[in-house]
Design an enzyme around this catalytic site. Structure first.
Site, PDB file in Angstrom:
ATOM      1  N   GLU A  84       0.854  -1.266  -0.055  1.00  0.00           N
ATOM      2  CA  GLU A  84       0.069  -0.253  -0.105  1.00  0.00           C
ATOM      3  C   GLU A  84       0.827   1.081  -0.096  1.00  0.00           C
ATOM      4  OE1 GLU A  84      -3.602  -1.505   3.012  1.00  0.00           O
ATOM      5  OE2 GLU A  84      -2.373   0.493   3.514  1.00  0.00           O
ATOM      6  N   CYS A  97       3.596   8.270   1.661  1.00  0.00           N
ATOM      7  CA  CYS A  97       3.541   7.325   2.734  1.00  0.00           C
ATOM      8  C   CYS A  97       3.889   5.715   2.030  1.00  0.00           C
ATOM      9  CB  CYS A  97       2.118   7.250   3.556  1.00  0.00           C
ATOM     10  SG  CYS A  97       2.182   5.848   4.717  1.00  0.00           S
ATOM     11  N   CYS A 104       3.141  -7.213   8.886  1.00  0.00           N
ATOM     12  CA  CYS A 104       3.934  -6.993   9.989  1.00  0.00           C
ATOM     13  C   CYS A 104       3.942  -7.751  11.224  1.00  0.00           C
ATOM     14  CB  CYS A 104       3.634  -5.326  10.404  1.00  0.00           C
ATOM     15  SG  CYS A 104       4.832  -4.709  11.635  1.00  0.00           S
ATOM     16  N   CYS A 108       1.228  -4.578  16.926  1.00  0.00           N
ATOM     17  CA  CYS A 108       0.410  -3.648  17.937  1.00  0.00           C
ATOM     18  C   CYS A 108      -1.049  -3.766  17.829  1.00  0.00           C
ATOM     19  CB  CYS A 108       0.984  -2.420  17.314  1.00  0.00           C
ATOM     20  SG  CYS A 108       2.601  -2.130  17.310  1.00  0.00           S
ATOM     21  N   CYS A 111      -3.529  -1.533  15.297  1.00  0.00           N
ATOM     22  CA  CYS A 111      -2.847  -1.508  13.873  1.00  0.00           C
ATOM     23  C   CYS A 111      -3.492  -2.453  12.861  1.00  0.00           C
ATOM     24  CB  CYS A 111      -1.310  -1.295  13.888  1.00  0.00           C
ATOM     25  SG  CYS A 111      -0.821  -1.420  12.207  1.00  0.00           S
ATOM     26  N   CYS A 331      -2.554   3.099   8.103  1.00  0.00           N
ATOM     27  CA  CYS A 331      -1.764   2.030   8.050  1.00  0.00           C
ATOM     28  C   CYS A 331      -2.542   0.523   7.746  1.00  0.00           C
ATOM     29  CB  CYS A 331      -1.228   1.843   9.522  1.00  0.00           C
ATOM     30  SG  CYS A 331       0.326   0.646   9.623  1.00  0.00           S
TER      31      CYS A 331
HETATM   32  N1  SAH Z   1       5.753   0.225  11.919  1.00  0.00           N
HETATM   33  C1  SAH Z   1       6.156   1.529  11.638  1.00  0.00           C
HETATM   34  C2  SAH Z   1       5.747   2.192  10.558  1.00  0.00           C
HETATM   35  C3  SAH Z   1       4.438   2.007  10.029  1.00  0.00           C
HETATM   36  S1  SAH Z   1       3.281   2.578  11.038  1.00  0.00           S
HETATM   37  C4  SAH Z   1       5.847   2.107  13.017  1.00  0.00           C
HETATM   38  O1  SAH Z   1       4.791   1.665  13.640  1.00  0.00           O
HETATM   39  O2  SAH Z   1       6.004   3.303  13.578  1.00  0.00           O
HETATM   40  C5  SAH Z   1       3.034   4.190  11.106  1.00  0.00           C
HETATM   41  C6  SAH Z   1       2.463   5.113  12.214  1.00  0.00           C
HETATM   42  O3  SAH Z   1       0.885   4.797  11.929  1.00  0.00           O
HETATM   43  C7  SAH Z   1       2.943   4.514  13.435  1.00  0.00           C
HETATM   44  O4  SAH Z   1       3.332   5.671  14.303  1.00  0.00           O
HETATM   45  C8  SAH Z   1       1.718   3.943  13.997  1.00  0.00           C
HETATM   46  O5  SAH Z   1       1.752   3.760  15.273  1.00  0.00           O
HETATM   47  C9  SAH Z   1       0.305   4.476  13.384  1.00  0.00           C
HETATM   48  N2  SAH Z   1      -0.676   3.686  13.273  1.00  0.00           N
HETATM   49  C10 SAH Z   1      -0.797   2.559  13.300  1.00  0.00           C
HETATM   50  N3  SAH Z   1      -2.202   1.975  13.224  1.00  0.00           N
HETATM   51  C11 SAH Z   1      -2.876   3.394  13.405  1.00  0.00           C
HETATM   52  C12 SAH Z   1      -4.142   3.645  13.487  1.00  0.00           C
HETATM   53  N4  SAH Z   1      -5.249   2.627  13.333  1.00  0.00           N
HETATM   54  N5  SAH Z   1      -4.480   4.851  13.552  1.00  0.00           N
HETATM   55  C13 SAH Z   1      -3.677   5.800  13.757  1.00  0.00           C
HETATM   56  N6  SAH Z   1      -2.246   5.526  13.484  1.00  0.00           N
HETATM   57  C14 SAH Z   1      -1.814   4.371  13.559  1.00  0.00           C
HETATM   58 FE1  SF4 Z   2       3.775  -2.928  12.656  1.00  0.00          FE
HETATM   59 FE2  SF4 Z   2       1.567  -1.345  12.571  1.00  0.00          FE
HETATM   60 FE3  SF4 Z   2       3.087  -1.864  15.062  1.00  0.00          FE
HETATM   61 FE4  SF4 Z   2       3.980  -0.309  12.818  1.00  0.00          FE
HETATM   62  S1  SF4 Z   2       2.033  -0.075  14.196  1.00  0.00           S
HETATM   63  S2  SF4 Z   2       5.087  -1.823  14.096  1.00  0.00           S
HETATM   64  S3  SF4 Z   2       3.027  -1.311  11.162  1.00  0.00           S
HETATM   65  S4  SF4 Z   2       1.948  -3.527  13.896  1.00  0.00           S
END
Ligand code: SAH
Ligand code: SF4
Length: 341
Positions: A84, A97, A104, A108, A111, A331
C-alpha cells in the site's frame, strides 16, 4: 521489471544494446519516471518491449479522497503480496507514505497491519518502485494547489522498516543517491526496533527518525506495542538521543491517541518530559479505528485538550490530520477491508 535490478546493473537487462541505453533507461526510471515503457520516447520499440512489465506490481485499486488531494494505491506483487502507498497533497508539499513489508510481525493492538500478521519483506526495488510510481502518477496527474514534485517520503505504510533493514537501507540509498531526493525529507518511522535504530545512526544519510511512542511508561506501552517488552522506553530514549547527536536531526515522537488509554493528563506530562529530554517534536494523531480492535479515538475536544496539555508542559507538538479516512488510508486498512470481503 527493471526496478528489481539495481540502477548500476541495468545494462544486464539490455544485452547487445550500446551502453548508453542503460544510462537512458536509468534516467527514465530514477530521473523522470513514467507510467509505462511506451512513454520512454528515446528508446527504440524493441527495447521498450523488453521492459514490460515495468512495475514489480499491478495496480489493484486506486482511490481518491479529500477532493483529489489524497490518492491511495493497493498494489499487488506477482506472488500475491499486498503493498500500500498513500499520496497526500498539501499547499507547500506532496508527501508519499510507503510500505516496507507486506504485513507486519510486531502485532500492535490498534494497527490493522499488525492484526494481519507478517506476509514477507519487500525488496528494495519494490519499496523504491512505490516512490517512482507516485512520481510518474504526479507528473501525469498533478494535484491541484500542490507542488508538482514529490518532496517527502515517509515509511508509515505497512510494515516495520527497521525489521527489514537491508532492503530499506538500499531503497533509501537509491532515493538519495540515484533519484536525488534530500535525505532530510525521508522519514523512517519505527515501532522502536532498537538494533535498527542503532544501525541507521551509522548510515551516511541524515534521514528523519520518527519513534512511535504512544505511551510514556513501559506498563502501558507493553499492552499496546508488544515489542516494548524486548526494547523498553529508556533504551529507546537513549537510542533516539544518540541518533539526534550523530545526525544533528530532531527526532519525532509519534503518538496515536486512544480514548481512555493514552489520552490522560499524566501521559501528556510524561510525554512532554521525554520530548524535552530529547528536544523532540511530538506528532499527535487520533486513532483511525480498525475493524478488529476495541480501541477508539477520543472525541475531538479531548484530542485538542491533550495537545494543549503537552504544549503547556513545554513540548513542541502538532496535531496531524487524519487524511483520507473515508478511503481507509491509514496503516494497512485498505487491505483489511478487502480481505474481510
Ligand atoms: N511500523 C512503523 C511504521 C508504520 S506504522 C511504526 O509503527 O512506526 C506508521 C504509524 O501509524 C505509526 O506511528 C503507527 O503507530 C501509526 N498507526 C498504526 N495504526 C494506526 C491507526 N489505526 N490509527 C492511527 N495511527 C496508526
Ligand atoms: Fe507494525 Fe503496525 Fe506496529 Fe507499525 S504500528 S510496528 S506497522 S503493527
Amino acid at each position: 521489471m527493471p526496478y528489481l535490478t539495481a540502477p548500476e546493473d541495468l545494462s544486464a537487462l539490455l544485452p547487445g544494446e550500446p551502453s548508453y541505453r542503460a544510462d537512458q533507461l536509468r534516467a527514465w526510471l530514477y530521473g523522470t519516471p513514467v507510467l509505462q515503457p511506451s512513454d520512454m520516447t528515446n528508446l527504440p520499440g524493441s527495447v521498450r518491449d523488453r521492459l514490460d512489465p515495468l512495475w514489480p506490481f499491478s495496480v489493484e485499486e486506486q482511490q481518491e479522497a479529500d477532493r483529489g488531494r489524497t490518492v491511495k494505491w493497493l498494489f499487488r506483487a506477482p506472488d500475491g503480496a499486498a503493498i500500500e502507498a498513500v499520496l497526500m497533497g498539501y499547499r507547500s508539499r506532496v508527501t508519499l507514505c510507503i510500505s516496507s513489508q507486506a504485513g507486519c510481525a510486531m502485532g500492535c493492538t490498534f494497527c490493522a497491519t499488525g492484526q494481519f500478521g507478517f506476509e514477507r519483506h519487500l525488496e528494495a526495488g519494490e519499496i523504491l518502485a512505490q516512490v517512482a510510481y507516485a512520481r510518474a502518477h504526479l507528473r501525469a496527474h498533478p494535484i491541484p494547489g500542490s507542488p508538482d514534485r514529490l518532496g517527502n517520503v515517509v515509511f508509515m505504510g505497512m510494515g516495520e522498516p527497521l525489521a527489514n533493514y537491508e532492503h530499506v537501507r538500499e531503497s533509501i540509498r537509491r532515493m538519495v543517491e540515484v533519484m536525488g531526493m534530500s535525505a532530510r525529507n525521508i522519514t523512517v518511522s519505527t515501532v522502536g526496533f532498537l538494533p535498527g535504530m542503532r544501525r541507521l545512526a551509522d548510515e551516511p544519510w541524515p534521514v528523519t527518525l520518527a519513534l512511535s511512542l504512544h505511551a510514556a511508561d513501559d506498563g502501558l506501552r507493553e499492552t499496546l506495542v508488544p515489542i516494548n517488552k524486548r526494547y523498553p522506553i529508556d533504551d529507546l530514549i537513549d537510542a533516539a538521543a544518540d541518533y539526534r547527536r550523530s545526525k544533528g536531526r530532531r527526532v519525532t515522537l509519534e503518538w496515536t491517541l486512544m480514548d481512555g488509554i493514552n489520552d490522560t493528563p499524566e501521559q501528556a506530562t510524561a510525554l512532554a518530559s521525554i520530548a524535552a529530554e530529547l528536544r523532540a517534536h511530538v506528532n499527535v494523531i487520533a486513532l483511525n479505528p480498525t475493524p478488529l480492535s476495541s480501541e477508539r479515538p477520543p472525541e475531538h475536544r479531548r484530542v485538542e485538550q491533550f495537545v494543549g496539555w503537552v504544549e503547556r508542559a513545554g513540548a513542541n507538538v502538532t496535531l496531524r490530520d487524519t487524511r483520507g479516512q473515508e478511503i481507509d488510508a491509514a496503516c494497512g486498512q485498505l487491505r483489511a477491508r478487502r480481505s474481510s470481503g
